[in-house]
Design a protein around this motif. Structure first.
Motif, PDB file in Angstrom:
ATOM      1  N   THR A  77      43.179  35.513  49.794  1.00 56.15           N
ATOM      2  CA  THR A  77      43.549  36.627  50.677  1.00 56.15           C
ATOM      3  C   THR A  77      44.776  36.269  51.499  1.00 56.15           C
ATOM      4  O   THR A  77      45.675  37.092  51.677  1.00 56.15           O
ATOM      5  CB  THR A  77      42.364  36.988  51.587  1.00 56.15           C
ATOM      6  N   PHE A  82      44.889  39.984  47.975  1.00 54.64           N
ATOM      7  CA  PHE A  82      43.841  40.523  48.831  1.00 54.64           C
ATOM      8  C   PHE A  82      42.602  40.945  48.054  1.00 54.64           C
ATOM      9  O   PHE A  82      41.485  40.563  48.392  1.00 54.64           O
ATOM     10  CB  PHE A  82      44.397  41.706  49.626  1.00 54.64           C
ATOM     11  N   ARG A  83      42.797  41.747  47.044  1.00 52.79           N
ATOM     12  CA  ARG A  83      41.645  42.336  46.348  1.00 52.79           C
ATOM     13  C   ARG A  83      40.783  41.269  45.667  1.00 52.79           C
ATOM     14  O   ARG A  83      39.561  41.250  45.823  1.00 52.79           O
ATOM     15  CB  ARG A  83      42.108  43.377  45.333  1.00 52.79           C
ATOM     16  N   LEU A  84      41.401  40.356  44.940  1.00 54.86           N
ATOM     17  CA  LEU A  84      40.622  39.307  44.266  1.00 54.86           C
ATOM     18  C   LEU A  84      39.973  38.355  45.269  1.00 54.86           C
ATOM     19  O   LEU A  84      38.844  37.890  45.054  1.00 54.86           O
ATOM     20  CB  LEU A  84      41.505  38.534  43.296  1.00 54.86           C
ATOM     21  N   THR A  86      38.905  39.062  48.369  1.00 56.12           N
ATOM     22  CA  THR A  86      37.737  39.686  48.999  1.00 56.12           C
ATOM     23  C   THR A  86      36.606  39.907  48.000  1.00 56.12           C
ATOM     24  O   THR A  86      35.428  39.814  48.374  1.00 56.12           O
ATOM     25  CB  THR A  86      38.123  41.011  49.683  1.00 56.12           C
ATOM     26  N   ILE A  87      36.934  40.163  46.747  1.00 57.96           N
ATOM     27  CA  ILE A  87      35.879  40.264  45.728  1.00 57.96           C
ATOM     28  C   ILE A  87      35.185  38.914  45.576  1.00 57.96           C
ATOM     29  O   ILE A  87      33.953  38.842  45.454  1.00 57.96           O
ATOM     30  CB  ILE A  87      36.452  40.756  44.387  1.00 57.96           C
ATOM     31  N   SER A 132      36.367  46.177  48.944  1.00 54.21           N
ATOM     32  CA  SER A 132      37.577  45.617  48.325  1.00 54.21           C
ATOM     33  C   SER A 132      37.977  46.404  47.079  1.00 54.21           C
ATOM     34  O   SER A 132      39.157  46.517  46.775  1.00 54.21           O
ATOM     35  CB  SER A 132      37.381  44.147  47.992  1.00 54.21           C
ATOM     36  N   LEU A 133      36.995  46.956  46.353  1.00 55.12           N
ATOM     37  CA  LEU A 133      37.326  47.784  45.188  1.00 55.12           C
ATOM     38  C   LEU A 133      37.936  49.129  45.598  1.00 55.12           C
ATOM     39  O   LEU A 133      38.713  49.708  44.844  1.00 55.12           O
ATOM     40  CB  LEU A 133      36.079  48.023  44.339  1.00 55.12           C
ATOM     41  N   ALA A 135      39.827  49.572  48.378  1.00 53.63           N
ATOM     42  CA  ALA A 135      40.949  49.368  49.291  1.00 53.63           C
ATOM     43  C   ALA A 135      42.220  50.008  48.743  1.00 53.63           C
ATOM     44  O   ALA A 135      42.475  50.009  47.536  1.00 53.63           O
ATOM     45  CB  ALA A 135      41.170  47.883  49.526  1.00 53.63           C
ATOM     46  N   GLN A 136      43.010  50.534  49.651  1.00 56.10           N
ATOM     47  CA  GLN A 136      44.286  51.147  49.309  1.00 56.10           C
ATOM     48  C   GLN A 136      45.374  50.072  49.305  1.00 56.10           C
ATOM     49  O   GLN A 136      45.237  49.081  50.005  1.00 56.10           O
ATOM     50  CB  GLN A 136      44.631  52.222  50.345  1.00 56.10           C
ATOM     51  N   PRO A 139      43.318  52.065  44.551  1.00 58.18           N
ATOM     52  CA  PRO A 139      41.942  51.538  44.489  1.00 58.18           C
ATOM     53  C   PRO A 139      41.446  51.438  43.057  1.00 58.18           C
ATOM     54  O   PRO A 139      41.793  52.243  42.200  1.00 58.18           O
ATOM     55  CB  PRO A 139      41.143  52.569  45.289  1.00 58.18           C
ATOM     56  N   TRP A 140      40.634  50.421  42.798  1.00 55.29           N
ATOM     57  CA  TRP A 140      40.027  50.240  41.482  1.00 55.29           C
ATOM     58  C   TRP A 140      38.795  51.111  41.333  1.00 55.29           C
ATOM     59  O   TRP A 140      38.356  51.382  40.223  1.00 55.29           O
ATOM     60  CB  TRP A 140      39.637  48.790  41.268  1.00 55.29           C
TER      61      TRP A 140
END
Length: 155
Positions: A77, A82-84, A86-87, A132-133, A135-136, A139-140
């Motif tokens: 992060t 960020f996304r990976l 927080t996942i 986290s999925l 998040a802007q 988004p996934w």
């Protein structure tokens, strides 16, 4: 002044919640709950995850695995992934919940009762992964009714 015969020289805990003595042997003699609590019981599953002859990190491997994964997620992060990151943090908490459920002794990963620990780790892990999925930007995971809810409440 000499003590009376039959009197104990040092007080002993004889209730169901008494802690182990210096040798690690429990001093319980009854399963009834005490009238007054004199000490704190170790949480269920709070024993060592490895034998006492193992080095300290090996005895606490469950909490070290969760904390290492969380640390790696925080590092990712901080490095702008960020996304990976927080996942990974959420997945580490979910892994902690699974370990708390599957393993009989998890060391310091056991903080409260087994059910409370599993619920806490699981809910926080799922919440972090879902957030986290979603998040802007880009988004996934898109949940359509959340946009409608936002439209009617804020816009």
């Amino acid at each position: 002044m000499p003590e009376a015969e039959g009197a104990e020289s040092e007080p002993g805990a004889l209730d169901a919640v008494s802690a182990p003595d210096a040798e690690g042997k429990p001093r319980r003699t009854t399963r009834r709950f005490p009238l007054f609590t004199r000490d704190t019981a170790r949480p269920e599953g709070g024993g060592r995850a490895a034998g006492g002859d193992a080095p300290a990190p090996a005895r606490q491997w469950p909490i070290l695995a969760v904390l290492s994964a969380v640390g790696l997620g925080l590092l990712l992060t901080a490095l702008d992934v960020f996304r990976l990151g927080t996942i990974l943090i959420g997945a580490a908490l979910l892994a902690g919940a699974v370990m708390r459920w599957m393993l009989p002794d998890v060391g310091m990963l056991a903080v409260r009762s087994r059910f409370t620990d599993m619920l806490t780790y699981g809910v926080l892990g799922v919440a972090i992964v879902l957030l986290s999925l979603m998040a802007q930007p880009n988004p996934w995971l898109v949940i359509p009714f959340l946009d409608d809810t936002l439209h009617f409440t804020v816009r």
